[in-house]
Design a protein around this motif. Sequence first.
Motif, PDB file in Angstrom:
ATOM      1  N   SER A   3     -69.091  32.996 -10.572  1.00 18.34           N
ATOM      2  CA  SER A   3     -67.954  33.072  -9.660  1.00 18.34           C
ATOM      3  C   SER A   3     -66.731  33.564 -10.421  1.00 18.34           C
ATOM      4  O   SER A   3     -66.721  33.630 -11.656  1.00 18.34           O
ATOM      5  N   GLY A   4     -65.677  33.896  -9.668  1.00 20.40           N
ATOM      6  CA  GLY A   4     -64.461  34.372 -10.324  1.00 20.40           C
ATOM      7  C   GLY A   4     -63.889  33.349 -11.293  1.00 20.40           C
ATOM      8  O   GLY A   4     -63.464  33.674 -12.407  1.00 20.40           O
ATOM      9  N   GLY A   5     -63.867  32.073 -10.869  1.00 20.92           N
ATOM     10  CA  GLY A   5     -63.364  31.028 -11.749  1.00 20.92           C
ATOM     11  C   GLY A   5     -64.236  30.834 -12.972  1.00 20.92           C
ATOM     12  O   GLY A   5     -63.733  30.588 -14.079  1.00 20.92           O
ATOM     13  N   GLN A   6     -65.546  30.921 -12.811  1.00 16.31           N
ATOM     14  CA  GLN A   6     -66.445  30.783 -13.957  1.00 16.31           C
ATOM     15  C   GLN A   6     -66.254  31.922 -14.947  1.00 16.31           C
ATOM     16  O   GLN A   6     -66.221  31.697 -16.167  1.00 16.31           O
ATOM     17  N   ARG A   7     -66.110  33.149 -14.426  1.00 19.30           N
ATOM     18  CA  ARG A   7     -65.878  34.283 -15.330  1.00 19.30           C
ATOM     19  C   ARG A   7     -64.592  34.076 -16.127  1.00 19.30           C
ATOM     20  O   ARG A   7     -64.531  34.335 -17.333  1.00 19.30           O
ATOM     21  N   GLN A   8     -63.557  33.614 -15.450  1.00 18.69           N
ATOM     22  CA  GLN A   8     -62.273  33.410 -16.124  1.00 18.69           C
ATOM     23  C   GLN A   8     -62.381  32.347 -17.217  1.00 18.69           C
ATOM     24  O   GLN A   8     -61.840  32.504 -18.326  1.00 18.69           O
ATOM     25  N   ARG A   9     -63.106  31.278 -16.936  1.00 16.61           N
ATOM     26  CA  ARG A   9     -63.244  30.201 -17.921  1.00 16.61           C
ATOM     27  C   ARG A   9     -64.140  30.609 -19.092  1.00 16.61           C
ATOM     28  O   ARG A   9     -63.887  30.228 -20.239  1.00 16.61           O
ATOM     29  N   VAL A  10     -65.183  31.391 -18.815  1.00 13.60           N
ATOM     30  CA  VAL A  10     -66.038  31.875 -19.904  1.00 13.60           C
ATOM     31  C   VAL A  10     -65.249  32.804 -20.824  1.00 13.60           C
ATOM     32  O   VAL A  10     -65.376  32.731 -22.057  1.00 13.60           O
ATOM     33  N   ALA A  11     -64.429  33.673 -20.240  1.00 16.39           N
ATOM     34  CA  ALA A  11     -63.603  34.558 -21.066  1.00 16.39           C
ATOM     35  C   ALA A  11     -62.613  33.758 -21.907  1.00 16.39           C
ATOM     36  O   ALA A  11     -62.363  34.076 -23.079  1.00 16.39           O
TER      37      ALA A  11
ATOM     38  N   HIS B 195     -53.225  36.024 -20.660  1.00 19.78           N
ATOM     39  CA  HIS B 195     -52.518  36.563 -19.487  1.00 19.78           C
ATOM     40  C   HIS B 195     -53.147  36.001 -18.221  1.00 19.78           C
ATOM     41  O   HIS B 195     -54.284  36.344 -17.882  1.00 19.78           O
ATOM     42  N   ASP B 196     -52.430  35.144 -17.546  1.00 20.15           N
ATOM     43  CA  ASP B 196     -52.897  34.525 -16.293  1.00 20.15           C
ATOM     44  C   ASP B 196     -54.340  34.043 -16.414  1.00 20.15           C
ATOM     45  O   ASP B 196     -55.235  34.530 -15.700  1.00 20.15           O
ATOM     46  N   PRO B 197     -54.609  33.054 -17.276  1.00 23.94           N
ATOM     47  CA  PRO B 197     -55.997  32.641 -17.513  1.00 23.94           C
ATOM     48  C   PRO B 197     -56.558  31.675 -16.470  1.00 23.94           C
ATOM     49  O   PRO B 197     -57.737  31.322 -16.540  1.00 23.94           O
ATOM     50  N   THR B 198     -55.738  31.238 -15.497  1.00 25.66           N
ATOM     51  CA  THR B 198     -56.211  30.203 -14.566  1.00 25.66           C
ATOM     52  C   THR B 198     -55.979  30.552 -13.105  1.00 25.66           C
ATOM     53  O   THR B 198     -55.937  29.654 -12.258  1.00 25.66           O
TER      54      THR B 198
END
Length: 548
Positions: free
Chosen positions: A453-461, A476-479
């Motif tokens: 999901s979008g949130g999972q991708r952001q947290r993995v990055a 840059h806007d990590p959450t």
Amino acid sequence: MNGHPTTAAGLLRRALRRHPRRLGAATLLLSLHQACEALVPVAIGVTIDRAVSTGSVPALVASLGATAVLFVVLSQAYRYGARHVVAGWFTETHLLRVEVAARVLDPHGLQGAPPTGELLSTATNDAERAGRVIEAASLVVAGTTALLVSAVGLLAISVPLGIGVLVGTPLLVGLLQLLSPWLTRRTASQQADLARTAGAATDLVRGTRVLRGIRAEDAATDRYRRTSARALASTLRAAGAVGTYRGATVLGSGLFAAAVAGVAGAIALDGGMTVGQLVTVVGLAQFLAEPVGLLGFAGQKVAEARASAARVVGVLSAEPLHPPGPVPAPGPGALTLPQVGFHVEPGAVVGVVAPDPADAEDLVALLGGRRPVTPGELLLDGVDVAGLDPAGVRARLLVEPHAVVLFEGTLRSAVDPAGTAPDDDVLAALTAAGAADLADLELAVTDRGRSLSGGQRQRVALARALLRRPEVLVLHDPTTAVDAVTEEDIAEGLGRVRRGRTTLLVTSSPALLGRCDRVLVLRGGRVHADGTHGALSADPGYAAAVLR
């Protein structure tokens, strides 16, 4: 740059030089094959004169045995010669692709870098066509060998015929080469248009969701259709040039063979040669079309290779976006932007709020090296970054952009692409990034992280960035794609993992800003306000940008 050839001709010459064994073996074996092919009409003529005409059975058996050996040699020579050609061609293609990829990944960057799709086309299609110069070179030597053997065979029967082949063939090949520059231009135009089409297709695939969201699919389709139509027209023009070149080759070799056969027939009518010699001459005249065709085919491939080599050289010799310099020494991690007007103390956690997203993008682009750094614009521990080695700067200053890029593989490889971190460290980074629910390190991650999901991708990055433990980390806007509870977990994890290390958070998240030592507000590319999150929240403009 870095010792790469600076011209298409130089790149093609280097391709030939760095495969001496394969090129030598291919040239020798294919030349042997062509020589044997040229000797087949000679063997038939000798068989007729010495066995058929005389009725000698032993001579017939010996002639047939020799002819069989000739066919065995020519077939095996072609088999192994072609194998060496393909091996050399594909090896050179691989080396060129690796060079292009290395140049694209060079931390110094590329000035005026073409779109991703064009780079992909250069690394695939152009590298393959440039590598095919190995085949073209071996065919030139093999075709020339066949012509020389044919000329010697004709000289043994008739000096005028042999001299005619020795003189006429180079003239014919030279006339065909007059078409080569035209073919090169058409091929270069075709490859450029195909590369642009590939670039447009890459952009469309990457932006499919955005296009659907703004209902711009039809406009994007029309734009791609126009680009593809130009590529089609260019391809048809190139195909016409190739057809003309091949047609001229076939016509020229056919007329030349007919002329040789006609002269031989006239000599035979005057009693100047035996039946076997006439058969040999007619056979050689027919065979001459093959080496001439080989030379024509090689000329076409050289023209294509020259056009592709020019595109490859354009990438390899591109000027660096960031000039080389000394590697920065390790330091505490102080970050200063004099023109913007702020200084980040070593070990501090500083938030940056930019009501205008363009200010945030420009700041992240500067820190991430996506644009050239002018002297005095960015200082790392008091040292001007403009004079430092980009790779060394990236090792100390890591920027995790808002647009998440994940590669296909497993969750472990997504967080630790180098594959050197222990599993415990990877899991700790995931936990700090609020991704404790992603505990299966063998979980499959598809291309660009589409399986997440979008949130999972952001947290993995984010976990990937935390695992690196850089001296200076810019997020840059990590959450933006996570819920409020997860955001609080991430804020707590960042504070724990990054304690004592410089961290810059370009964000509007109250949860993150509330844990920052200081918050800077950017307006018009400069610091407009400086204070804590609590103190700045009383400002209406700040509250409008942050509080939600």
